[in-house]
Design an enzyme around this catalytic site. Sequence first.
Site, mmCIF file in Angstrom:
data_model
loop_
_atom_site.group_PDB
_atom_site.id
_atom_site.type_symbol
_atom_site.label_atom_id
_atom_site.label_comp_id
_atom_site.label_asym_id
_atom_site.label_seq_id
_atom_site.Cartn_x
_atom_site.Cartn_y
_atom_site.Cartn_z
ATOM 1 N N LYS A 49 0.885 -1.177 0.000
ATOM 2 C CA LYS A 49 0.000 0.000 0.000
ATOM 3 C C LYS A 49 0.915 1.217 0.000
ATOM 4 O O LYS A 49 1.491 1.589 1.024
ATOM 5 C CB LYS A 49 -0.860 -0.016 1.273
ATOM 6 C CG LYS A 49 -2.180 0.732 1.201
ATOM 7 C CD LYS A 49 -2.119 2.183 0.807
ATOM 8 C CE LYS A 49 -1.751 3.133 1.920
ATOM 9 N NZ LYS A 49 -1.734 4.542 1.457
ATOM 10 N N GLU A 53 9.808 1.517 10.814
ATOM 11 C CA GLU A 53 10.895 2.483 10.579
ATOM 12 C C GLU A 53 10.231 3.853 10.664
ATOM 13 O O GLU A 53 9.451 4.218 9.776
ATOM 14 C CB GLU A 53 11.518 2.296 9.189
ATOM 15 C CG GLU A 53 12.094 0.920 8.930
ATOM 16 C CD GLU A 53 13.295 0.596 9.784
ATOM 17 O OE1 GLU A 53 14.029 1.525 10.158
ATOM 18 O OE2 GLU A 53 13.475 -0.589 10.103
HETATM 19 P P1 NAP Z 1 2.503 8.597 7.598
HETATM 20 O O1 NAP Z 1 1.460 9.630 7.613
HETATM 21 O O2 NAP Z 1 2.744 7.804 8.821
HETATM 22 O O3 NAP Z 1 2.129 7.631 6.373
HETATM 23 C C1 NAP Z 1 2.935 6.528 6.027
HETATM 24 C C2 NAP Z 1 2.092 5.505 5.284
HETATM 25 O O4 NAP Z 1 1.076 5.019 6.167
HETATM 26 C C3 NAP Z 1 1.367 6.072 4.069
HETATM 27 O O5 NAP Z 1 1.315 5.086 3.054
HETATM 28 C C4 NAP Z 1 -0.031 6.337 4.619
HETATM 29 O O6 NAP Z 1 -1.011 6.333 3.595
HETATM 30 C C5 NAP Z 1 -0.192 5.137 5.535
HETATM 31 N N1 NAP Z 1 -1.216 5.307 6.577
HETATM 32 C C6 NAP Z 1 -1.750 6.448 7.070
HETATM 33 N N2 NAP Z 1 -2.699 6.161 8.006
HETATM 34 C C7 NAP Z 1 -2.754 4.810 8.106
HETATM 35 C C8 NAP Z 1 -3.524 3.898 8.895
HETATM 36 N N3 NAP Z 1 -4.447 4.312 9.779
HETATM 37 N N4 NAP Z 1 -3.318 2.573 8.740
HETATM 38 C C9 NAP Z 1 -2.392 2.114 7.859
HETATM 39 N N5 NAP Z 1 -1.647 2.921 7.070
HETATM 40 C C10 NAP Z 1 -1.808 4.257 7.199
HETATM 41 O O7 NAP Z 1 3.909 9.174 7.178
HETATM 42 P P2 NAP Z 1 4.260 10.110 5.947
HETATM 43 O O8 NAP Z 1 3.823 11.481 6.267
HETATM 44 O O9 NAP Z 1 3.791 9.466 4.681
HETATM 45 O O10 NAP Z 1 5.858 9.993 5.942
HETATM 46 C C11 NAP Z 1 6.669 10.752 6.734
HETATM 47 C C12 NAP Z 1 7.159 9.974 7.933
HETATM 48 O O11 NAP Z 1 7.914 8.829 7.515
HETATM 49 C C13 NAP Z 1 8.112 10.799 8.754
HETATM 50 O O12 NAP Z 1 7.849 10.584 10.110
HETATM 51 C C14 NAP Z 1 9.475 10.213 8.396
HETATM 52 O O13 NAP Z 1 10.488 10.419 9.328
HETATM 53 C C15 NAP Z 1 9.136 8.779 8.253
HETATM 54 N N6 NAP Z 1 10.195 8.078 7.499
HETATM 55 C C16 NAP Z 1 11.013 7.198 8.175
HETATM 56 C C17 NAP Z 1 12.048 6.541 7.492
HETATM 57 C C18 NAP Z 1 12.963 5.555 8.192
HETATM 58 O O14 NAP Z 1 13.678 4.819 7.508
HETATM 59 N N7 NAP Z 1 12.980 5.505 9.508
HETATM 60 C C19 NAP Z 1 12.229 6.786 6.122
HETATM 61 C C20 NAP Z 1 11.386 7.707 5.490
HETATM 62 C C21 NAP Z 1 10.357 8.336 6.187
HETATM 63 P P3 NAP Z 1 -1.531 7.730 2.950
HETATM 64 O O15 NAP Z 1 -0.368 8.630 2.854
HETATM 65 O O16 NAP Z 1 -2.049 7.315 1.622
HETATM 66 O O17 NAP Z 1 -2.578 8.228 3.856
#
Ligand code: NAP
Length: 496
Positions: free
Chosen positions: A189, A265
Amino acid sequence: MASSAQIDELRNAEIEPQGHLIDGGRQPSRDGSVLKVFSPRDGKQLTTIANGGAGEIDLAVASARKSFNEGSWSQMAPVGRKKVLIRLAELIEAHAYELAVLGVRDNGTEINMALKAEPGSAAGTFRYYGEAVDKVYGEIAPTTNNVIGLIERGPIGVVGVIVPWNFPLMIGSWKIAPALAAGNSVVLKPAETASLSLLRLAELALEAGLPAGAFNVVTGPGAITGEALALHNDVDILAFTGSGGIGRRLLEYSAQSNLKQVFLELGGKSPNIIFPDAPSLEKAAKASVNGIFRNSGQVCISGSRLLVHRDIHDDFLAMVVAETEKLTVGDPLDTASDIGAVNSIQQLEKNLGYVASAIKEGATLCAGGERILSQSGGYYMQPTIFRNVSADMQIAQEEVFGPLLCVIPFEDEEEAVRIANATDYGLAAGIWTADLARAHRMIKKVQSGVIHVNCYGGTDITVPLSGMKQSGNGHDKSLHALEKYTALKTAWIDIG
Ligand code: NAP
């Protein structure tokens, strides 16, 4: 530097409405609903993606399970899986510009970075795990002579993968490649705002010879499609990259469903610590600027807290501001842009909200702080620097995930460690010093999964990436990542 001619051929290519990729073919959602996809470059609609729900997740998981049970992939000899994964790496390389430009139109990363970090990294990742898969052996335990104790690792079943929008191909591949290499089937997803390049990757995987059902992609909103995948009782492992808030929810979904293993992660608030004896303060200033502002700060390991020793604080800050002023923010498909667009209008507004809160809390703005190029219709923000930041301010504690740097002074090593560790996160850190003993002490004391000494950012697939504290519980990259996607099984064989 990317080739402008190759980019120009692709920049306006029409993108068909995108279906899910389930059981080896594209298909719409059963109710026909779609989500509009807007480009952060200019705010214009690019295409649509299918709006999946629990029904589409059921279909994809059933296809993945069927494929796993039938064994066309899971039982294929490792050397066969290796051939397919290496062929996929070659196809990614052959389609590098297509994948990179498609991804940039979708998510806004500057093209020079995207070419290397997206198809470049994805190809390297599939090649690495493809090459590894027939070189990993089981063990025979040193038991008594009348028994053989076999220890082996095998595929587990269906792996659910949920990834964010900042580097979809790179981060997706870090999970999909080892999961497939180990013989599992995958249901992915992607983020709503970065699905296009991953859908194309799944098509290339079929072309490389991956059997139908081994890799499925279902698009849609996280709160619906992602939740359905995470709650599914026939998903064995969930591999997630994203925010801590959603990571927390995924652990709850696992508890509410089948206790699937959940690997997280998550985010960071990484300290980049500058001592006066850094081998080169010029190099440190350049790396600090690149380490926060590339991809508009949308990098999990970005060094968003710059900790500078008081003796050099003002001079070093002036160097950082000067380096920042050299950066060009602009169309991410223009090879002259050092920084592209923020991924979405929501993220841009969130970034600007942090600027307002920092000013309210008493931090001093010394560069940037504003939305720019709004006449383009796109979502662009100036690289932004705050000084007079104290460690307890909101911008020093919370992950912004935008181009916002806070500069915090420290007196000595002890204080640097205290400030570095004073957040809930523990993803990455930088330490700049010529004193080897100090570097070693800091590596031990700073609570981060990844520590850089006299550099910032390391891309090699051979080194694991993992977080401490609330930055995660798993690790991507390297042979260690294969362990997440395999079950350790033992067998006692009586040989009398
Ligand atoms: P996010 O809001 O947590 O979303 C991540 C993924 O989860 C997206 O595909 C999102 O889908 C999905 N999602 C949202 N709500 C969900 C739910 N209730 N159940 C299941 N899946 C759900 O994060 P983001 O804003 O996309 O990404 C930024 C974050 O990623 C930052 O915190 C960043 O630090 C972190 N990150 C960490 C790493 C690492 O290696 N540690 C690498 C890159 C990024 P939708 O977007 O389609 O809603």
